[in-house]
Design a protein around this motif. Structure first.
Motif, PDB file in Angstrom:
ATOM      1  N   CYS A 337       8.445  -7.207  -7.653  1.00 16.83           N
ATOM      2  CA  CYS A 337       7.041  -6.776  -7.611  1.00 16.83           C
ATOM      3  C   CYS A 337       6.102  -7.967  -7.394  1.00 16.83           C
ATOM      4  N   ALA A 338       6.428  -9.102  -8.005  1.00 16.88           N
ATOM      5  CA  ALA A 338       5.604 -10.295  -7.807  1.00 16.88           C
ATOM      6  C   ALA A 338       5.677 -10.765  -6.354  1.00 16.88           C
ATOM      7  N   ASN A 339       6.861 -10.734  -5.767  1.00 16.22           N
ATOM      8  CA  ASN A 339       7.009 -11.139  -4.373  1.00 16.22           C
ATOM      9  C   ASN A 339       6.316 -10.163  -3.432  1.00 16.22           C
ATOM     10  N   ALA A 340       6.365  -8.890  -3.764  1.00 16.27           N
ATOM     11  CA  ALA A 340       5.679  -7.884  -2.947  1.00 16.27           C
ATOM     12  C   ALA A 340       4.178  -8.132  -2.934  1.00 16.27           C
ATOM     13  N   SER A 341       3.632  -8.508  -4.071  1.00 16.23           N
ATOM     14  CA  SER A 341       2.201  -8.792  -4.157  1.00 16.23           C
ATOM     15  C   SER A 341       1.822  -9.971  -3.262  1.00 16.23           C
ATOM     16  N   ILE A 342       2.649 -10.998  -3.235  1.00 18.62           N
ATOM     17  CA  ILE A 342       2.381 -12.165  -2.389  1.00 18.62           C
ATOM     18  C   ILE A 342       2.379 -11.775  -0.914  1.00 18.62           C
ATOM     19  N   LEU A 343       3.338 -10.964  -0.499  1.00 20.91           N
ATOM     20  CA  LEU A 343       3.417 -10.543   0.901  1.00 20.91           C
ATOM     21  C   LEU A 343       2.218  -9.703   1.305  1.00 20.91           C
ATOM     22  N   SER A 388       9.310   8.910  12.960  1.00 13.18           N
ATOM     23  CA  SER A 388       9.464   8.587  11.541  1.00 13.18           C
ATOM     24  C   SER A 388       8.174   8.818  10.781  1.00 13.18           C
ATOM     25  N   VAL A 389       7.054   8.638  11.461  1.00 10.50           N
ATOM     26  CA  VAL A 389       5.739   8.913  10.887  1.00 10.50           C
ATOM     27  C   VAL A 389       4.977   9.781  11.871  1.00 10.50           C
ATOM     28  N   PRO A 390       3.944  10.493  11.421  1.00  9.19           N
ATOM     29  CA  PRO A 390       3.140  11.289  12.347  1.00  9.19           C
ATOM     30  C   PRO A 390       2.432  10.409  13.365  1.00  9.19           C
ATOM     31  N   ASP A 391       2.046  11.015  14.489  1.00  7.48           N
ATOM     32  CA  ASP A 391       1.276  10.286  15.489  1.00  7.48           C
ATOM     33  C   ASP A 391       0.010   9.716  14.865  1.00  7.48           C
ATOM     34  N   GLY A 392      -0.317   8.480  15.235  1.00  2.73           N
ATOM     35  CA  GLY A 392      -1.574   7.892  14.790  1.00  2.73           C
ATOM     36  C   GLY A 392      -1.482   7.002  13.580  1.00  2.73           C
ATOM     37  N   ILE A 393      -0.314   6.920  12.928  1.00  2.83           N
ATOM     38  CA  ILE A 393      -0.232   6.064  11.733  1.00  2.83           C
ATOM     39  C   ILE A 393       0.993   5.156  11.794  1.00  2.83           C
ATOM     40  N   SER A 394       1.251   4.573  12.969  1.00  3.66           N
ATOM     41  CA  SER A 394       2.348   3.609  13.072  1.00  3.66           C
ATOM     42  C   SER A 394       2.078   2.436  12.141  1.00  3.66           C
ATOM     43  N   ARG A 395       3.159   1.876  11.619  1.00  4.04           N
ATOM     44  CA  ARG A 395       3.009   0.832  10.608  1.00  4.04           C
ATOM     45  C   ARG A 395       4.124  -0.196  10.707  1.00  4.04           C
ATOM     46  N   ILE A 396       3.798  -1.386  10.263  1.00  8.44           N
ATOM     47  CA  ILE A 396       4.819  -2.372   9.960  1.00  8.44           C
ATOM     48  C   ILE A 396       5.062  -2.294   8.460  1.00  8.44           C
ATOM     49  N   ARG A 397       6.321  -2.162   8.088  1.00  3.84           N
ATOM     50  CA  ARG A 397       6.654  -2.046   6.672  1.00  3.84           C
ATOM     51  C   ARG A 397       7.396  -3.294   6.216  1.00  3.84           C
ATOM     52  N   LEU A 398       6.872  -3.907   5.169  1.00  2.00           N
ATOM     53  CA  LEU A 398       7.514  -5.054   4.556  1.00  2.00           C
ATOM     54  C   LEU A 398       8.193  -4.597   3.274  1.00  2.00           C
ATOM     55  N   THR A 399       9.425  -5.032   3.069  1.00  3.85           N
ATOM     56  CA  THR A 399      10.096  -4.740   1.810  1.00  3.85           C
ATOM     57  C   THR A 399      10.445  -6.059   1.131  1.00  3.85           C
ATOM     58  N   ALA A 400       9.858  -6.262  -0.030  1.00  8.52           N
ATOM     59  CA  ALA A 400      10.111  -7.492  -0.781  1.00  8.52           C
ATOM     60  C   ALA A 400      11.476  -7.425  -1.450  1.00  8.52           C
TER      61      ALA A 400
END
Length: 448
Positions: A337-343, A388-400
């Motif tokens: 969780c701490a690393n996720a916050s930094i990212l 994977s997601v609806p049209d209009g909300i493409s995202r980059i997902r980071l996983t810590a």
């Protein structure tokens, strides 16, 4: 007038030729062209593992065999360490020597596979120990292991469904829950994301004797959380079951014991949990956790349990050891969780509760472009685009991950800050999280 059946002319010869095209092949080619035009083509290419046996196989420090920055330039790319911000191995336990040793011991004792369904002769002591460890970790009264998280969701929903059970599901639940609802033959209501008012209305208006509310404790794309206490109270008042998919919170929230346990709902009679063993636990498989009565019903009614070969004993043993470690070492959850916050802060986006941090992008093409640029610089992230997601909300997902070193975090945050800052990112207010896939938007759930 009777409908004229569609006829396909038989080929001139019985041999297979390259020019022969069936109706199915033509349809598959048309779907591939649609994906290409929309910039949503996916591949199953190796991304993190070493290119040769000489390179170390530790996924916490994989070697980059030279991935191309430009898909049209296969000779491009740079060699070096790849920093993994894409996999779901949140705690790094897939490479933990204790987990590997437990899997190897089970492999030697029980063999490579379970040989049969759990209800025939596929249950081994490794499965029994796994379910004991899962009960201890989550605080639930009973557990039943499945061969994957997908089959766990399919199994529990279809076993509890039917015309007498209303399914109320959040619009953003995982595809496995959507498929399970479809297969359950239950009347169903899809409610806007995290809309408690809509869930309450669906429960109050139901005519069926039973109801199930399906949510995720942490959603896999946005990384946001469900209000479990309010949902549990609502379900208790309406005599409904709350089914919580803990895939992204087990091992991360509540000191690793999951969001349901953190909310004080472990063992509640109107709450059940599903989980995967392939994320924080670093192995493979899935589980349903709840009351002993629920477990007994699933053993006798869940088709994905009865008619599926049991989870491999090696995977079960590895997951059991990982569950033991998570319970004994809650600092692992704190670290991720701490690393996720930094990212998240390096990208200028709000910090989500778990390991998943979501960066909205203006288009699917831009998301893919930034993903490739990051990979060329040694940072591997996930790119979420339709379907994977609806049209209009493409995202980059980071996983810590808990095992990220200070140097890896420094490198990653520098590259993320530069590329996200250069390209900008879409304002979340412009991309409603209530958006749902529609055929009108070009996304047909029946075709993907």
């Amino acid at each position: 007038m009777p409908r004229t059946p569609h006829r396909v002319s038989a080929p001139a010869t019985t041999g297979v030729t390259e020019s022969a095209t069936t109706a199915m092949e033509a349809w598959l080619a048309s779907r591939d062209e649609v994906r290409r035009q929309r910039g949503i083509v996916r591949t199953d290419s190796i991304r993190l593992w070493p290119a040769s046996p000489e390179n170390p196989g530790n996924p916490d420090s994989p070697r980059n065999p030279g991935y191309p920055a430009d898909p049209d330039n296969p000779d491009g790319g740079t060699a070096g360490e790849i920093i993994d911000l894409a996999s779901n191995d949140y705690l790094g336990l897939s490479a933990d020597p204790r987990v590997i040793a437990a899997s190897m011991a089970a492999l030697q004792e029980y063999g490579a596979g379970a040989r049969a369904s759990r209800v025939v002769c596929g249950t081994t002591p490794a499965h029994v120990k796994l379910e004991e460890q899962l009960r201890a970790l989550t605080g639930q009264r009973a557990a039943l292991a499945f061969s994957s998280g997908y089959t766990a969701n399919l199994g529990v929903v279809t076993a509890l469904g039917g015309p007498g059970t209303l399914m109320v599901h959040d619009a953003h639940v995982h595809a496995s829950l959507i498929d399970a609802v479809r297969l359950s033959r239950s009347p169903a209501v899809s409610v806007p994301h995290n809309d408690l008012t809509a869930i309450r209305a669906a429960l109050q208006q139901r005519t069926q004797p039973r109801a199930i509310v399906l949510v995720e404790s942490v959603y896999s794309v946005l990384g946001d959380v469900a209000n479990l206490r309010s949902l549990a109270q609502m379900c208790a008042e309406s005599d409904a079951l709350l089914l919580v998919d803990e895939a992204h919170s087990l091992g991360v929230l509540g000191g690793g014991r999951g969001a349901v346990h953190a909310a004080g709902l472990a063992g509640a009679p109107h709450v059940a949990v599903t989980a995967t063993l392939s994320k924080s636990l670093g192995s493979q498989g899935g589980a349903v956790l709840g009351s002993p009565t629920l477990r007994k019903h699933l053993v006798n009614s869940a088709r994905t349990f009865i008619f599926d070969t049991a989870l491999a004993p090696a995977a079960a043993a590895g997951a059991a050891e990982a569950a033991r470690i998570v319970l004994a070492e809650p600092e692992l959850a704190d670290r991720v969780c701490a690393n996720a916050s930094i990212l998240a802060r390096s990208c200028g986006v709000p910090v989500a509760a778990g390991a998943v941090q979501s960066i909205p992008m203006e288009s699917a093409g831009r998301a893919a472009e930034v993903t490739e640029q990051l990979r060329a610089r040694g940072i591997h992230v996930a790119c979420f685009r339709p379907p994977s997601v609806p049209d209009g909300i493409s995202r980059i997902r980071l996983t810590a991950r808990a095992t990220l070193t200070p140097e890896q975090l420094r490198r990653a945050t520098e590259q993320l800050a530069e590329l996200v800052g250069r390209h900008g990112f879409a304002d979340t207010s412009e991309h409603s999280t209530d958006t749902q896939p529609t055929k009108e938007s070009g996304f047909d759930p029946d075709k993907h």
